[in-house]
Write an enzyme that holds these catalytic residues in place. Structure first.
Site, short mmCIF file in Angstrom:
data_model
loop_
_atom_site.label_atom_id
_atom_site.label_comp_id
_atom_site.label_asym_id
_atom_site.label_seq_id
_atom_site.Cartn_x
_atom_site.Cartn_y
_atom_site.Cartn_z
N ASP A 281 -4.39 4.70 -2.72
CA ASP A 281 -4.33 5.75 -3.38
C ASP A 281 -5.67 5.98 -3.85
O ASP A 281 -6.46 5.29 -5.46
CB ASP A 281 -2.82 6.38 -4.15
CG ASP A 281 -2.02 6.62 -3.58
OD1 ASP A 281 -1.34 6.64 -2.51
OD2 ASP A 281 -1.10 5.01 -4.18
N TYR B 141 2.88 6.12 11.13
CA TYR B 141 1.47 6.78 10.53
C TYR B 141 0.71 6.86 10.20
O TYR B 141 0.04 5.55 9.81
CB TYR B 141 2.70 6.72 8.42
CG TYR B 141 2.08 7.46 7.33
CD1 TYR B 141 0.38 8.35 8.02
CD2 TYR B 141 2.44 8.03 6.00
CE1 TYR B 141 -0.14 8.82 7.09
CE2 TYR B 141 2.00 9.26 5.57
CZ TYR B 141 0.92 9.00 5.14
OH TYR B 141 0.33 9.71 4.50
N GLU C 78 8.95 11.98 1.17
CA GLU C 78 8.21 10.65 1.06
C GLU C 78 8.06 10.02 -0.80
O GLU C 78 7.11 11.02 -1.34
CB GLU C 78 6.98 10.66 1.96
CG GLU C 78 6.08 9.40 1.36
CD GLU C 78 5.17 9.67 2.90
OE1 GLU C 78 3.69 9.03 1.98
OE2 GLU C 78 5.27 10.35 3.85
#
Length: 268
Positions: free
Chosen positions: A60, A175, A49
């Site tokens: 993030d 995910y 990834e």
């Protein structure tokens, strides 16, 4: 069967979870990042990834924000990211590579043109973090047209009523973000993972991977008992962070780190 499906099928046949590794492309520079990725792909990683460096990475934590900053300062551009993928694809023809990116980077270059370019470079899938499936028709159509798989996210706060929509838009794997908030290393695995995976699997036959906060071999092993794949990112990015001033050490250190983590993917 496409490369993503093959990777998960191999792992399933070996009674283990697939290991999905995240690094930011170009961190801390093009060549050092290539060495880090080579170390991953030579030491048991099933899916790579790749974070596409972006100046406003909303999902993030600090570790991956700084990785993106280092990559951008090191000269990484959108075109160089495609060259990066092409280089890895030439060396590792069987391993799936997925972009972890933000929609502005796709949209600003023209959705169809971006997806076409990504496929030509050797990419297998696209995870666009800030694009919900309800607004992804243009991207999904481009991915279908050019043979790129889509990856969408389920969060702990996602109501089950939305899962059919997410599952219908996904063609690669789902995910599951196991924690609220941003990426980063944690001391333990979120407690709700088994129940969350069971709920998601009521709505899809695609693989379900789990990420965010998984940073130790025992974490990998705990999640592998329930998930089709386990994602580790920040713990690998920190290998680079700790060696920015000794870049020749990045490859060997990454190989040692990922070998330890991959040892946890087996199921008892």
């Amino acid at each position: 069967m496409d490369r993503i499906a093959q990777a998960f099928a191999r792992a399933q046949a070996q009674n283990r979870a697939a290991f999905v590794a995240y690094l930011c492309a170009g961190d801390p520079d093009f060549d050092s990042s290539l060495e880090a990725c080579r170390a991953l792909l030579r030491n048991g990683v099933d899916v790579l990834e790749l974070g596409v460096p972006f100046s406003d990475p909303l999902a993030d934590g600090l570790t991956n924000q700084l990785a993106a900053q280092r990559a951008l300062e090191g000269g990484m551009t959108a075109e160089r990211v495609f060259a990066f993928v092409a280089e890895l694809r030439s060396e590792f023809p069987e391993t799936p590579i997925v972009f972890y990116t933000y929609y502005n980077l796709v949209f600003s270059n023209g959705v169809d043109a971006y997806v076409k370019r990504a496929k030509e470079a050797g990419l297998d899938g696209l995870l666009t973090l800030d694009l919900p499936p309800e607004e992804a028709d243009e991207l999904s159509a481009a991915c279908q047209a050019h043979g790129l798989k889509t990856v969408f996210i389920v969060a702990p706060t996602t109501p089950e009523a939305r899962l059919p929509t997410i599952a219908a838009a996904t063609t690669g794997f789902i995910y599951y973000v196991s924690r609220e908030g941003v990426t980063g290393e944690r001391d333990s695995v979120a407690a709700n993972v088994p129940d969350a995976i069971a709920t998601i699997k009521r709505h899809t036959e695609l693989p379900v991977v789990v990420g965010f906060g998984i940073s130790r071999r025992e974490h990998v092993h705990e999640v592998a008992a329930h998930a089709d794949g386990v994602v580790v990112g920040s713990a690998l990015v920190n290998v680079i962070r700790d060696r920015v001033d000794a870049r020749a050490e990045i490859g060997p250190a990454m190989a040692a780190k990922v070998s330890d983590l991959v040892a946890g993917v087996g199921r008892d």
